[in-house]
Design an enzyme around this catalytic site. Structure first.
Site, PDB file in Angstrom:
ATOM      1  CD  GLU A 219     -34.320 -53.820  37.589  1.00 55.49           C
ATOM      2  OE1 GLU A 219     -34.424 -54.983  37.225  1.00 55.49           O
ATOM      3  OE2 GLU A 219     -34.688 -52.846  36.888  1.00 55.49           O
TER       4      GLU A 219
ATOM      5  CG  ASP B 230     -23.252 -41.298  27.745  1.00 55.69           C
ATOM      6  OD1 ASP B 230     -22.351 -41.501  26.905  1.00 55.69           O
ATOM      7  OD2 ASP B 230     -23.023 -41.109  28.953  1.00 55.69           O
TER       8      ASP B 230
ATOM      9  CB  THR C  20     -20.571 -42.311  44.274  1.00 55.74           C
ATOM     10  OG1 THR C  20     -19.558 -41.342  44.051  1.00 55.74           O
ATOM     11  CG2 THR C  20     -19.953 -43.563  44.830  1.00 55.74           C
ATOM     12  CB  VAL C  21     -23.623 -46.462  41.634  1.00 54.27           C
ATOM     13  CG1 VAL C  21     -24.799 -47.407  41.794  1.00 54.27           C
ATOM     14  CG2 VAL C  21     -23.896 -45.454  40.517  1.00 54.27           C
TER      15      VAL C  21
HETATM   16  P1  AMP Z   1     -23.815 -44.487  36.279  1.00 56.61           P
HETATM   17  O1  AMP Z   1     -23.552 -43.323  37.155  1.00 56.61           O
HETATM   18  O2  AMP Z   1     -25.292 -44.785  36.142  1.00 56.61           O
HETATM   19  O3  AMP Z   1     -23.125 -44.355  34.942  1.00 56.61           O
HETATM   20  O4  AMP Z   1     -23.171 -45.787  36.983  1.00 56.61           O
HETATM   21  C1  AMP Z   1     -21.770 -45.932  37.166  1.00 56.61           C
HETATM   22  C2  AMP Z   1     -21.428 -47.406  37.403  1.00 56.61           C
HETATM   23  O5  AMP Z   1     -22.065 -47.853  38.634  1.00 56.61           O
HETATM   24  C3  AMP Z   1     -21.955 -48.369  36.318  1.00 56.61           C
HETATM   25  O6  AMP Z   1     -21.053 -48.515  35.241  1.00 56.61           O
HETATM   26  C4  AMP Z   1     -22.111 -49.661  37.107  1.00 56.61           C
HETATM   27  O7  AMP Z   1     -20.877 -50.345  37.212  1.00 56.61           O
HETATM   28  C5  AMP Z   1     -22.539 -49.188  38.501  1.00 56.61           C
HETATM   29  N1  AMP Z   1     -24.015 -49.161  38.578  1.00 56.61           N
HETATM   30  C6  AMP Z   1     -24.833 -48.128  38.251  1.00 56.61           C
HETATM   31  N2  AMP Z   1     -26.114 -48.424  38.448  1.00 56.61           N
HETATM   32  C7  AMP Z   1     -26.141 -49.697  38.902  1.00 56.61           C
HETATM   33  C8  AMP Z   1     -27.202 -50.602  39.245  1.00 56.61           C
HETATM   34  N3  AMP Z   1     -28.472 -50.222  39.166  1.00 56.61           N
HETATM   35  N4  AMP Z   1     -26.870 -51.844  39.652  1.00 56.61           N
HETATM   36  C9  AMP Z   1     -25.570 -52.217  39.723  1.00 56.61           C
HETATM   37  N5  AMP Z   1     -24.527 -51.427  39.399  1.00 56.61           N
HETATM   38  C10 AMP Z   1     -24.794 -50.179  38.981  1.00 56.61           C
END
Ligand code: AMP
Length: 267
Positions: free
Chosen positions: A88, A133, A27-28
């Site tokens: 970032e 990916d 989760t982000v």
């Molecule tokens: P991930 O787990 O890296 O695939 O991220 C899942 C989702 O979280 C992404 O599709 C973005 O919508 C959001 N997200 C991930 N990293 C960031 C970031 N550095 N800044 C803003 N949103 C992010």
């Protein structure tokens, strides 16, 4: 010891604000760095047998990358059962959501975004890193709509000429040789995924669609995609070149950068 762990804990350095998104492995969330008041994204991945390799790979690879179109890793904080990547923050969201909400991009804007994406992938390939990916969900945008490639959990270090065999990534973005279970050149499969992404951002659709899985797979392995008539001749040519089924005839990232439709992005 207790003092040290408090110093290193997430809450002592960041205030977690709200949910940004969900990836395959974690989760982000948006967070505020208390000392500098800078906004960051915290990617929280639970430590398990399934995620351990992804965590280690993402940490190692992100730490070696330094490019304006790749998300930067600031810090890694380990809390009980969880690894937190302090990244970032890209305030413009991801390309998938953008297209879902506003429809396909005009070619001029797509050129700007695709040019930066090509620059980031070329940088990785020159460092012998393949992403594996590439998809619109993994392409983030900052407030000025600059590209920030993210999610290196499936990336791998791979010297030129080495073939890989494990399939990974997202099926819609797989090259035909991955679907067919053949050993694959991961630079060329990254290029194929870029082609599917380019089609998606300029049409809002996927190049290989079928009403059944078999139909989709047939279209993918024969490379039969129909490009809508509103796409310019140069872009149509680029998409056809990228989506070339035999990987040895498919362009490299350097070839793509030289294509007349692609906006060269000097760093
Ligand atoms: P991930 O787990 O890296 O695939 O991220 C899942 C989702 O979280 C992404 O599709 C973005 O919508 C959001 N997200 C991930 N990293 C960031 C970031 N550095 N800044 C803003 N949103 C992010």
């Amino acid at each position: 010891m207790a003092r040290n762990s408090k110093k290193k804990s997430l809450e002592s350095q960041y205030r977690v604000l709200f949910y940004l998104g969900e990836g395959t492995f974690g989760t982000v969330k948006l967070a505020l760095h208390l000392k500098t008041e800078a906004l960051v994204a915290v990617k929280m991945v639970e430590i398990s047998k399934k995620t351990l390799k992804v965590i280690l790979v993402e940490r190692e690879i992100l730490a070696t990358l330094n490019h304006p179109n790749i998300i930067r890793l600031f810090q890694v904080i380990v809390t009980p059962g969880c690894v937190n990547f302090i990244l970032e923050y890209a305030s413009g969201g991801n390309l998938f959501d953008l297209i879902q909400e506003h429809g396909p991009l005009q070619e001029e804007e797509a050129k700007h975004i695709f040019g930066q994406l090509v620059a980031s992938v070329k940088y990785c390939h020159n460092l012998n890193i393949v992403h594996r990916d590439i998809k619109p969900q993994n392409v983030l945008l900052d407030e000025e709509r600059n590209v920030k490639l993210t999610d290196f959990g499936l990336a791998i270090k791979c010297s030129p000429g080495r073939l890989l065999s494990r399939n990974c990534g997202t099926k819609r973005f797989w090259a035909p040789e991955i679907l067919l279970g053949e050993p694959y050149d991961s630079r060329k499969t990254d290029v194929w995924s870029l082609g599917v992404l380019l089609f998606f951002i300029t049409t809002g659709d996927y190049p290989f669609a079928g009403s059944t899985l078999i139909e989709f797979e047939q279209k993918l392995t024969t490379g039969s995609c129909r490009i809508p008539p509103y796409i310019s001749v140069k872009l149509e040519n680029l998409i056809h070149q990228i989506l070339t089924v035999p990987p040895e005839k498919r362009p490299s990232i350097e070839d793509i950068e030289k294509h007349p439709w692609v906006m060269k992005c000097d760093i």
